[in-house]
Design a protein around this motif. Structure first.
Motif, mmCIF file in Angstrom:
data_model
loop_
_atom_site.group_PDB
_atom_site.id
_atom_site.type_symbol
_atom_site.label_atom_id
_atom_site.label_comp_id
_atom_site.label_asym_id
_atom_site.label_seq_id
_atom_site.Cartn_x
_atom_site.Cartn_y
_atom_site.Cartn_z
ATOM 1 N N GLU A 117 0.810 -1.214 0.000
ATOM 2 C CA GLU A 117 0.000 0.000 0.000
ATOM 3 C C GLU A 117 0.849 1.271 0.000
ATOM 4 O OE1 GLU A 117 -4.279 -0.178 1.789
ATOM 5 O OE2 GLU A 117 -2.894 -1.008 3.255
ATOM 6 N N TYR A 118 2.069 1.194 0.570
ATOM 7 C CA TYR A 118 2.905 2.382 0.629
ATOM 8 C C TYR A 118 3.193 2.945 -0.758
ATOM 9 C CZ TYR A 118 7.006 -0.152 -1.049
ATOM 10 O OH TYR A 118 7.894 -0.844 -1.836
ATOM 11 N N ARG A 119 3.108 2.116 -1.788
ATOM 12 C CA ARG A 119 3.385 2.579 -3.145
ATOM 13 C C ARG A 119 2.275 3.497 -3.651
ATOM 14 N NH1 ARG A 119 6.374 -1.038 -6.837
ATOM 15 N NH2 ARG A 119 7.931 -2.098 -5.590
ATOM 16 N N GLY A 120 1.094 3.417 -3.029
ATOM 17 C CA GLY A 120 -0.027 4.199 -3.496
ATOM 18 C C GLY A 120 -0.762 3.484 -4.609
ATOM 19 N N TYR A 121 -2.067 3.719 -4.688
ATOM 20 C CA TYR A 121 -2.880 3.042 -5.687
ATOM 21 C C TYR A 121 -4.264 3.659 -5.693
ATOM 22 C CZ TYR A 121 -4.806 0.671 -1.598
ATOM 23 O OH TYR A 121 -5.397 0.406 -0.398
ATOM 24 N N ASP A 122 -5.044 3.383 -6.754
ATOM 25 C CA ASP A 122 -6.415 3.888 -6.805
ATOM 26 C C ASP A 122 -7.443 2.774 -6.957
ATOM 27 O OD1 ASP A 122 -6.505 3.263 -9.654
ATOM 28 O OD2 ASP A 122 -5.295 5.060 -9.925
ATOM 29 N N SER A 123 -6.972 1.539 -7.187
ATOM 30 C CA SER A 123 -7.888 0.408 -7.302
ATOM 31 C C SER A 123 -7.106 -0.867 -7.018
ATOM 32 C CB SER A 123 -8.519 0.351 -8.692
ATOM 33 O OG SER A 123 -7.527 0.251 -9.697
ATOM 34 N N ALA A 124 -7.827 -1.944 -6.795
ATOM 35 C CA ALA A 124 -7.175 -3.221 -6.484
ATOM 36 C C ALA A 124 -8.033 -4.357 -7.009
ATOM 37 C CB ALA A 124 -6.963 -3.363 -4.978
ATOM 38 N N GLY A 125 -7.381 -5.486 -7.262
ATOM 39 C CA GLY A 125 -8.134 -6.638 -7.742
ATOM 40 C C GLY A 125 -7.317 -7.905 -7.663
ATOM 41 N N LEU A 126 -8.008 -9.038 -7.786
ATOM 42 C CA LEU A 126 -7.320 -10.323 -7.832
ATOM 43 C C LEU A 126 -8.122 -11.292 -8.686
ATOM 44 C CD1 LEU A 126 -8.870 -12.522 -5.796
ATOM 45 C CD2 LEU A 126 -7.738 -11.148 -4.046
ATOM 46 N N ALA A 127 -7.432 -12.302 -9.178
ATOM 47 C CA ALA A 127 -8.069 -13.352 -9.975
ATOM 48 C C ALA A 127 -7.439 -14.683 -9.600
ATOM 49 C CB ALA A 127 -7.902 -13.084 -11.467
ATOM 50 N N VAL A 128 -8.259 -15.739 -9.553
ATOM 51 C CA VAL A 128 -7.778 -17.084 -9.269
ATOM 52 C C VAL A 128 -8.384 -18.052 -10.285
ATOM 53 C CG1 VAL A 128 -7.522 -16.651 -6.797
ATOM 54 C CG2 VAL A 128 -9.674 -17.615 -7.672
ATOM 55 N N ILE A 129 -7.784 -19.224 -10.391
ATOM 56 C CA ILE A 129 -8.412 -20.331 -11.087
ATOM 57 C C ILE A 129 -9.080 -21.188 -10.010
ATOM 58 C CG2 ILE A 129 -8.080 -22.361 -12.532
ATOM 59 C CD1 ILE A 129 -5.688 -20.963 -13.809
ATOM 60 N N ASP A 130 -10.406 -21.262 -10.048
ATOM 61 C CA ASP A 130 -11.136 -21.908 -8.953
ATOM 62 C C ASP A 130 -11.158 -23.430 -9.115
ATOM 63 O OD1 ASP A 130 -13.089 -22.511 -10.845
ATOM 64 O OD2 ASP A 130 -14.426 -20.888 -10.222
ATOM 65 N N ALA A 131 -11.871 -24.084 -8.228
ATOM 66 C CA ALA A 131 -11.887 -25.554 -8.199
ATOM 67 C C ALA A 131 -12.494 -26.156 -9.460
ATOM 68 C CB ALA A 131 -12.658 -26.044 -6.965
ATOM 69 N N GLN A 132 -13.295 -25.395 -10.156
ATOM 70 C CA GLN A 132 -13.900 -25.860 -11.404
ATOM 71 C C GLN A 132 -13.027 -25.556 -12.622
ATOM 72 O OE1 GLN A 132 -15.940 -24.115 -8.995
ATOM 73 N NE2 GLN A 132 -16.298 -26.233 -8.307
ATOM 74 N N GLY A 133 -11.832 -24.993 -12.365
ATOM 75 C CA GLY A 133 -10.923 -24.680 -13.467
ATOM 76 C C GLY A 133 -11.275 -23.409 -14.213
ATOM 77 N N ARG A 134 -12.095 -22.547 -13.593
ATOM 78 C CA ARG A 134 -12.492 -21.289 -14.228
ATOM 79 C C ARG A 134 -11.729 -20.119 -13.618
ATOM 80 N NH1 ARG A 134 -18.736 -22.110 -12.752
ATOM 81 N NH2 ARG A 134 -17.637 -21.958 -10.761
ATOM 82 N N ILE A 135 -11.504 -19.095 -14.438
ATOM 83 C CA ILE A 135 -10.919 -17.861 -13.915
ATOM 84 C C ILE A 135 -12.022 -17.050 -13.251
ATOM 85 C CG2 ILE A 135 -9.940 -15.625 -14.551
ATOM 86 C CD1 ILE A 135 -8.202 -17.041 -16.566
ATOM 87 N N ALA A 136 -11.809 -16.711 -11.970
ATOM 88 C CA ALA A 136 -12.762 -15.900 -11.212
ATOM 89 C C ALA A 136 -12.037 -14.656 -10.729
ATOM 90 C CB ALA A 136 -13.316 -16.691 -10.036
ATOM 91 N N ARG A 137 -12.701 -13.512 -10.823
ATOM 92 C CA ARG A 137 -12.027 -12.226 -10.565
ATOM 93 C C ARG A 137 -12.905 -11.327 -9.716
ATOM 94 N NH1 ARG A 137 -11.053 -8.262 -15.645
ATOM 95 N NH2 ARG A 137 -13.276 -8.725 -15.818
ATOM 96 N N ARG A 138 -12.241 -10.529 -8.866
ATOM 97 C CA ARG A 138 -12.915 -9.461 -8.121
ATOM 98 C C ARG A 138 -12.044 -8.212 -8.216
ATOM 99 N NH1 ARG A 138 -15.909 -13.059 -8.507
ATOM 100 N NH2 ARG A 138 -16.994 -14.252 -6.867
ATOM 101 N N ARG A 139 -12.681 -7.066 -8.444
ATOM 102 C CA ARG A 139 -11.959 -5.795 -8.538
ATOM 103 C C ARG A 139 -12.767 -4.712 -7.825
ATOM 104 N NH1 ARG A 139 -10.939 -4.913 -14.869
ATOM 105 N NH2 ARG A 139 -13.171 -5.426 -14.893
ATOM 106 N N ALA A 140 -12.070 -3.682 -7.355
ATOM 107 C CA ALA A 140 -12.751 -2.576 -6.685
ATOM 108 C C ALA A 140 -11.926 -1.308 -6.794
ATOM 109 C CB ALA A 140 -13.007 -2.902 -5.210
ATOM 110 N N VAL A 141 -12.600 -0.174 -6.899
ATOM 111 C CA VAL A 141 -11.943 1.127 -6.879
ATOM 112 C C VAL A 141 -11.768 1.554 -5.433
ATOM 113 C CG1 VAL A 141 -12.157 3.561 -7.545
ATOM 114 C CG2 VAL A 141 -12.890 1.767 -9.114
#
Length: 618
Positions: A25-49
């Motif tokens: 966080e010390y670097r500064g930012y205006d939004s954040a997000g992450l993505a994983v490959i879930d148990a079903q083998g799909r890419i799932a993503r969440r993002r927020a400002v």
């Protein structure tokens, strides 16, 4: 850009990714997000400002789990802060990418991809990478490593990448090209991050990728390939940091720690801004080239230490580029009703980005250009991405000095000078005031700066001994000529800030116009002596002092040919430095001298009386 975290493990990596983002966080930012490959083998993503807390709220409402994933905190460059511009970027629910840096040819790639049928959902340069990997996966039978290798051959600019794809769900690919990336080594798990601090909760062992490296991470194996595609071994290094480590990390004061962090701070400031022997103009923003092309003069506005950085840049810009430049203290600029000229680039410099006078000056310029219809682009050089200054500017260059706790600025000043050197080259190349050969020489010098600063730090024991000269003194005089006059001003400011000794800086050529009357055996005099075309004149000025019994300390380039003698101590703190690297390097001993004087006098080094880190009032 700002911070990358990723990992592959036998456990859910989502909590690890979130903690890593918090530590960046010390670097500064205006939004954040992450993505994983879930148990079903799909890419799932969440993002927020906004803050990481907003991302956590989304994850509480819509939980994610996966054993492989990537995450990112973004500071807007291409595209405004918005959820659709936040990382990771996903293509066809097949590929997810996080990216730091700038893709210079993204417009060309974007047009090609549109023609191929790809639809864009963001304004970023990063999205072209996701589309390119998607296309390359089809061409390479779902082999993620081969796909990313093919894509990197198309990319121009500087970047660090983390890539996952459900075609190859057991693989995380990372690439470093001009932007930092480190691998964390665990037991049956591997991680990536922009810096070590993000991964300290999960490992103490790290591999630092070389420029051009591509890494393939699997739970049970790690393979690294160099820029030529050959598999290579990179050493595993144990970090000296730990979760329980005191923030001072063994240093007595934050100021001392931050002085010694300057080689790394300079490296971080250069990362992603240079490629080969060139400066990437787009580091200042996607509109930088068109803005810089119309600039006829530069006006720098700042306060305190930042003002001294601006004064140094004024010499550079006029001497090297022959581009008119002014530098002024913000509190004077805003009240003297200045005449603003069309096609002037205003450069506002601030460590915190919240300096009240500098912000007021920016608003004054904005109001003037709106009322008169003038072309007055505004550039912010700042260490804090989310600051008021960066939000208000048309262009921004972050200094990446990292958190600076000590009130007396050290690494922020050094990185400001580096940022201004990048501005010099960018203006020069856009306006063809700087030949490619001269640009290459300047870039080569900037690349050497971390090593030059390390060489200057070696002289700390000598400077600690010389600090005893000042313990019982009430006044000191600092001298310099040319670009080193502002460095003398900065040295005087550091001494007065933390030791409470009255210190004054003068151009060495002005001695005979008044200050020489003060010289006697009770007045310590510090001079900065580079081996430049003003050296002989400076030597004459020093003789004027010696003839009157002054006690002198000379911070010198070894090539200056000045030797120690009774009453004159020489600190040979630099050698083979150039017009730009010399003032940056020779400033380091002045910081150390001020620090050790303050320690001997028993002052509160990190929190000097009456001063604040961020001056948010007039």
């Amino acid at each position: 850009m700002c911070g990358i975290v990723g990992g592959i493990a036998e456990r859910n990596v989502v909590p690890i990714l979130l903690e890593g983002l918090r530590r960046l966080e010390y670097r500064g930012y205006d939004s954040a997000g992450l993505a994983v490959i879930d148990a079903q083998g799909r890419i799932a993503r969440r993002r927020a400002v906004g803050k990481i807390a907003a991302l956590e709220e989304k994850l509480q409402a819509e939980p994610l789990s996966g054993q492989i994933g990537i995450a990112h905190t973004r500071w807007a460059t291409h595209g405004v802060p918005a959820e659709q511009n936040a990382h990771p970027h996903v293509c066809n629910q097949r590929v997810a990418v996080v990216h730091n840096g700038i893709i210079e040819n993204y417009q060309t790639l974007r047009e090609q991809q549109r023609a191929a049928g790809y639809r864009f959902t963001s304004d970023t340069d990063t999205e072209v990478i996701a589309h390119a990997v998607d296309a390359a996966l089809s061409a390479h039978g779902g082999d993620l490593k081969a796909a990313v290798q093919a894509v990197t051959r198309e990319l121009e600019g500087a970047y660090a990448l983390g890539v996952i794809a459900n075609d190859d769900p057991e693989t995380l690919v990372a690439v470093r090209c001009g932007s930092p990336l480190v691998i964390g080594v665990g037991i049956g798990e591997y991680f990536i991050a922009s810096d070590v601090s993000a991964l300290l909760p999960v490992t103490q062992e790290f591999i630092f990728l070389d420029d051009g490296d591509l890494a393939v991470l699997r739970r049970d194996a790690l393979a690294i390939y160099d820029a030529a595609g050959a598999q290579v071994e990179r050493p595993v290094k144990a970090s000296s940091l730990s979760l329980c480590a005191v923030e001072l990390d063994g240093h007595r004061h934050f100021m001392h720690k931050e002085i010694h962090e300057q080689p790394q701070a300079v490296s971080d400031t250069l990362e992603g801004r240079i490629a080969g022997d060139q400066v990437l103009v787009e580091a200042f923003g996607p509109e930088a080239r068109s803005v810089f092309a119309e600039v006829e003069r530069v006006q720098i506005v700042a306060c305190g230490t930042s003002y001294h950085a601006g004064l140094t840049a004024r010499y550079w810009l006029e001497d090297i580029l022959r581009l008119p430049c002014g530098a002024e203290v913000a509190s004077e600029f805003r009240y003297r009703n200045p005449v603003l000229q069309d096609n002037t680039l205003f450069v506002f410099i601030s460590q915190s980005g919240e300096t009240a006078d500098t912000l007021a000056a920016m608003e004054q310029v904005r109001a003037e250009r709106d009322s008169q219809g003038l072309n007055l682009p505004m550039l912010a050089i700042c260490n804090v991405p989310e600051s008021s200054l960066t939000r208000g500017a048309d262009l921004t260059l972050l200094t990446h000095a990292g958190p600076e706790i000590g009130v007396a600025s050290t690494k922020a000043f050094t990185t400001q000078l580096v940022a201004l050197a990048l501005l010099l080259v960018s203006l020069g190349k856009v306006q063809q005031r700087l030949s490619p050969e001269r640009e290459a020489r300047i870039v080569a010098g900037l690349k050497k700066l971390p090593r030059l600063i390390e060489g200057a730090l070696v002289h700390e024991p000598q400077l600690e001994a010389l600090a005893r000269i000042f313990v019982d003194k009430h006044n000191a005089l600092f001298l310099g000529r040319g670009t080193h006059y502002p460095i003398a001003m900065e040295g005087a400011l550091k001494l007065k800030e933390i030791s409470y000794i009255h210190a004054e800086a003068y151009p060495a050529g002005e001695l005979k116009h008044g200050p020489l009357a003060l010289v006697d055996e009770n007045l310590p005099i510090v001079a900065v002596a580079p081996a430049d075309d003003l050296l002989e004149k400076l030597k004459s000025n020093l003789q004027e002092v010696r003839a009157r019994g002054g006690r002198m300390i000379i911070i010198a380039d070894e090539r200056a040919g000045i030797a120690s003698e009774p009453g004159l101590e020489v600190v040979p703190a630099a050698t083979h430095v150039g017009r730009i690297t010399a003032p940056i390097t020779l400033n380091i001993p002045l910081q150390l001298l001020a620090y050790h004087v303050a320690v001997l006098r028993g002052t509160d080094v990190d929190r000097p009386r009456n001063l604040a880190k961020s001056v948010t009032v007039e």
